[in-house]
Design a protein around this motif. Structure first.
Motif, PDB file in Angstrom:
ATOM      1  N   GLY A  77       0.886  -1.054   0.190  1.00 57.51           N
ATOM      2  CA  GLY A  77      -0.567  -0.143   0.106  1.00 57.51           C
ATOM      3  C   GLY A  77       0.866   1.588   0.166  1.00 57.51           C
ATOM      4  O   GLY A  77       0.749   2.249   0.631  1.00 57.51           O
ATOM      5  N   ALA A  78       2.397   0.987  -0.698  1.00 56.25           N
ATOM      6  CA  ALA A  78       2.981   2.435  -0.910  1.00 56.25           C
ATOM      7  C   ALA A  78       2.240   3.294  -1.798  1.00 56.25           C
ATOM      8  O   ALA A  78       1.672   3.346  -2.352  1.00 56.25           O
ATOM      9  CB  ALA A  78       4.246   1.956  -1.399  1.00 56.25           C
ATOM     10  N   ARG A  79       2.436   4.780  -1.418  1.00 57.10           N
ATOM     11  CA  ARG A  79       2.093   5.738  -2.229  1.00 57.10           C
ATOM     12  C   ARG A  79       3.413   6.888  -2.079  1.00 57.10           C
ATOM     13  O   ARG A  79       3.696   7.473  -0.786  1.00 57.10           O
ATOM     14  CB  ARG A  79       0.967   6.401  -1.748  1.00 57.10           C
ATOM     15  CG  ARG A  79       0.710   7.832  -1.869  1.00 57.10           C
ATOM     16  CD  ARG A  79      -0.951   7.522  -1.871  1.00 57.10           C
ATOM     17  NE  ARG A  79      -1.186   8.405  -0.905  1.00 57.10           N
ATOM     18  CZ  ARG A  79      -0.701  10.132  -0.776  1.00 57.10           C
ATOM     19  NH1 ARG A  79      -1.218  11.628  -1.702  1.00 57.10           N
ATOM     20  NH2 ARG A  79      -0.967  10.920   0.923  1.00 57.10           N
ATOM     21  N   PHE A  80       4.213   7.528  -3.212  1.00 60.09           N
ATOM     22  CA  PHE A  80       4.924   8.821  -3.577  1.00 60.09           C
ATOM     23  C   PHE A  80       4.666   9.732  -2.791  1.00 60.09           C
ATOM     24  O   PHE A  80       3.491   9.787  -3.695  1.00 60.09           O
ATOM     25  CB  PHE A  80       5.755   8.194  -3.855  1.00 60.09           C
ATOM     26  CG  PHE A  80       6.837   7.207  -4.857  1.00 60.09           C
ATOM     27  CD1 PHE A  80       7.657   7.228  -4.604  1.00 60.09           C
ATOM     28  CD2 PHE A  80       5.869   5.528  -4.808  1.00 60.09           C
ATOM     29  CE1 PHE A  80       8.635   6.057  -5.066  1.00 60.09           C
ATOM     30  CE2 PHE A  80       7.113   4.105  -4.882  1.00 60.09           C
ATOM     31  CZ  PHE A  80       8.125   4.557  -4.822  1.00 60.09           C
ATOM     32  N   LEU A  81       5.041  10.290  -2.143  1.00 63.45           N
ATOM     33  CA  LEU A  81       5.158  11.291  -2.014  1.00 63.45           C
ATOM     34  C   LEU A  81       6.153  12.104  -2.358  1.00 63.45           C
ATOM     35  O   LEU A  81       5.790  13.561  -3.396  1.00 63.45           O
ATOM     36  CB  LEU A  81       4.931  11.702  -0.605  1.00 63.45           C
ATOM     37  CG  LEU A  81       4.314  10.947  -0.393  1.00 63.45           C
ATOM     38  CD1 LEU A  81       4.087  11.255   2.582  1.00 63.45           C
ATOM     39  CD2 LEU A  81       2.268  11.224  -0.594  1.00 63.45           C
ATOM     40  N   ALA A  82       7.197  11.676  -2.791  1.00 63.45           N
ATOM     41  CA  ALA A  82       8.937  12.869  -3.598  1.00 63.45           C
ATOM     42  C   ALA A  82       9.280  11.388  -4.275  1.00 63.45           C
ATOM     43  O   ALA A  82       9.131  10.470  -2.781  1.00 63.45           O
ATOM     44  CB  ALA A  82       9.515  13.537  -2.883  1.00 63.45           C
ATOM     45  N   ARG A  83       9.868  11.711  -5.702  1.00 61.73           N
ATOM     46  CA  ARG A  83      11.120  11.300  -6.035  1.00 61.73           C
ATOM     47  C   ARG A  83      11.820  11.703  -6.866  1.00 61.73           C
ATOM     48  O   ARG A  83      11.155  12.000  -7.701  1.00 61.73           O
ATOM     49  CB  ARG A  83      10.225   9.947  -6.601  1.00 61.73           C
ATOM     50  CG  ARG A  83      10.580   8.110  -7.145  1.00 61.73           C
ATOM     51  CD  ARG A  83      10.162   7.366  -7.781  1.00 61.73           C
ATOM     52  NE  ARG A  83       8.669   7.124  -7.585  1.00 61.73           N
ATOM     53  CZ  ARG A  83       7.816   6.418  -8.360  1.00 61.73           C
ATOM     54  NH1 ARG A  83       8.296   5.847  -9.038  1.00 61.73           N
ATOM     55  NH2 ARG A  83       6.796   6.388  -7.653  1.00 61.73           N
ATOM     56  N   GLY A  84      12.745  11.924  -7.026  1.00 64.01           N
ATOM     57  CA  GLY A  84      13.358  12.198  -7.097  1.00 64.01           C
ATOM     58  C   GLY A  84      13.308  14.169  -7.519  1.00 64.01           C
ATOM     59  O   GLY A  84      12.551  14.589  -6.369  1.00 64.01           O
TER      60      GLY A  84
END
Length: 94
Positions: A32-39
């Motif tokens: 259930g992961a949700r990316f909030l910032a990536r790069g």
């Protein structure tokens, strides 16, 4: 209460890192992961420099831990070995 992975990543072998990128999404989806910032654009104000900074939200601390220790993520980490310098911290949310 949500929990977060905070990762600082510098890819040293982009071609080898592709193995990690192909495997890791299965673990994130399962837990259930949700990316909030990536790069993206970043500025290091204190501490060591890293090329990328990633923040991933999980439903809770148990899910964040389980993802990291899952068979899927172990395979992704093995594929990433030698391809990046990585620091990952799990933080309990408020």
């Amino acid at each position: 209460m949500p929990a977060y992975w905070i990762a600082h990543v510098t890819v040293t072998d982009p071609e080898a890192y592709k193995g990690y990128q192909s495997l890791a999404p299965a673990a994130f989806a399962r837990f259930g992961a949700r990316f909030l910032a990536r790069g993206g654009q970043s500025e290091v104000l204190e501490g060591p420099e890293a090329a990328r900074h990633v923040v991933i939200e999980f439903p809770d601390l148990a899910a964040a831990r389980a993802c990291y220790h899952s068979d899927e993520y172990r395979a992704a980490r093995a594929a990433r070995a030698g391809a990046a310098e990585v620091a990952v911290v799990i933080v309990d949310g408020l």
